[in-house]
Design a protein around this motif. Structure first.
Motif, PDB file in Angstrom:
ATOM      1  N   ASP A 177       1.063  -1.136   0.035  1.00 33.04           N
ATOM      2  CA  ASP A 177       0.284   0.015  -0.085  1.00 33.04           C
ATOM      3  C   ASP A 177       0.737   0.813   0.090  1.00 33.04           C
ATOM      4  OD1 ASP A 177      -1.771   2.040   0.584  1.00 33.04           O
ATOM      5  OD2 ASP A 177      -3.149   1.297   2.014  1.00 33.04           O
ATOM      6  N   ARG A 179       0.764   3.865  -0.181  1.00 29.44           N
ATOM      7  CA  ARG A 179       0.142   5.116   0.538  1.00 29.44           C
ATOM      8  C   ARG A 179       0.688   5.461   2.074  1.00 29.44           C
ATOM      9  NH1 ARG A 179      -5.947   4.837   0.909  1.00 29.44           N
ATOM     10  NH2 ARG A 179      -5.287   2.653   1.489  1.00 29.44           N
ATOM     11  N   GLY A 198       2.170   8.653   0.848  1.00 27.42           N
ATOM     12  CA  GLY A 198       0.728   9.076   0.744  1.00 27.42           C
ATOM     13  C   GLY A 198       1.011  10.995   0.384  1.00 27.42           C
ATOM     14  N   SER A 203      -1.649   9.854  -3.482  1.00 31.04           N
ATOM     15  CA  SER A 203      -0.168   7.743  -3.526  1.00 31.04           C
ATOM     16  C   SER A 203       0.579   8.352  -5.085  1.00 31.04           C
ATOM     17  CB  SER A 203      -1.353   7.122  -3.700  1.00 31.04           C
ATOM     18  OG  SER A 203      -1.159   6.053  -4.195  1.00 31.04           O
ATOM     19  N   ASN A 206      -1.059   8.321  -8.089  1.00 37.08           N
ATOM     20  CA  ASN A 206      -2.122   9.305  -8.616  1.00 37.08           C
ATOM     21  C   ASN A 206      -0.799  10.003  -9.339  1.00 37.08           C
ATOM     22  OD1 ASN A 206      -4.399   8.744  -7.225  1.00 37.08           O
ATOM     23  ND2 ASN A 206      -3.935   9.875  -5.333  1.00 37.08           N
TER      24      ASN A 206
END
Length: 264
Positions: A177, A179, A198, A203, A206
């Motif tokens: 993950d 983030r 994050g 993230s 993005n």
């Protein structure tokens, strides 16, 4: 800016890189300079370097941190090109004399296994194009005197690109993950900064989506094997001869850059 003014600005930046002498901000000498002007100036330099035999091996996304965007008065990231001689092997000495005003920041890098072309790329499509993820250190540099940059100055200056070091432990993106991937940045054994994935537009994925869609609108596709640096997860720190910088990421491992005064 007219074509002659853009060409002159590109020449000034390339001359600064050759001589090691920074120039005054372009935004001061070209008060009406736009973001479109800045990207055109960036591309003029990339085209000239490719004509000399260099090649593009990926892209970087910058200005992904909301605090940095606020400092420059913008609400969007920017991008630059990663050329073949920007890549330094991990742990091997990096000559500081190559750079003008080097700073370093830890990033999460994607290596692509499939082409990715926008507009309209989604998070799912972006993830499907990723081969693996690596920890990275980006050496950012500025050909603008004393880092007195606005958004158009840094874009024209290839998004303040300098070089990069990639870690040697690939990880599948499905195993993380991103983030929540924490990072500690060490300078000569002491913690210099901390952060997490994050911090990069919520993230790092993005950032990849933004890049694919932004380039796609210009008719440019991200290519298999290319590296995408997604943006800093901590504030950058200055570096000099003798410095050893290590970024340690939760779930991704670590990457180390070592700097020397020597030219070889």
């Amino acid at each position: 800016m007219d074509p002659l003014a853009r060409a002159s600005a590109a020449d000034r930046l390339m001359e600064a890189n050759r001589t090691g002498i920074p120039i005054a901000p372009l935004s001061e000498s070209h008060s009406g300079m736009t973001i479109d002007d800045a990207y055109a100036i960036q591309l003029l330099q990339v085209d000239a370097l490719q004509a000399q035999g260099r090649s593009v091996r990926g892209h970087k996304v910058g200005l992904t941190n909301s605090r940095v965007q606020a400092q420059l008065g913008v609400n969007q990231p920017d991008y630059g090109h990663l050329l073949d001689d920007y890549f330094y092997p991990e742990h091997l000495p990096i000559p500081v004399v190559r750079f003008l005003q080097p700073r370093i920041e830890p990033e999460i890098a994607f290596v692509l296994r499939a082409p990715l072309s926008g507009p309209g790329v989604t998070v799912v499509q972006a993830l499907a194009a990723v081969d693996y993820v690596l920890p990275a250190l980006e050496i950012v540099d500025s050909r603008i005197d004393d880092w007195r940059i606005t958004i158009v100055d840094t874009i024209a200056d290839n998004a303040s690109s300098g070089a990069l070091v990639l870690g040697s432990k690939p990880t599948l993106v499905s195993e993380l993950d991103l983030r929540l991937a924490g990072c500690a940045l060490f300078q000569n054994g002491s913690v210099a900064a901390t952060g997490a994935g994050g911090a990069v537009l919520g993230s790092p994925v993005n950032a990849l989506v933004w890049l694919a869609n932004t380039l796609g609108a210009l008719g440019i596709a991200l290519q298999p094997g290319h590296v995408v640096l997604t943006g800093a997860v901590t504030p950058m720190v200055g570096v000099g001869p003798g410095d050893t910088i290590t970024a340690s990421f939760t779930g991704l491992g670590s990457v180390t850059a070592r700097f020397t005064q020597e030219t070889t």
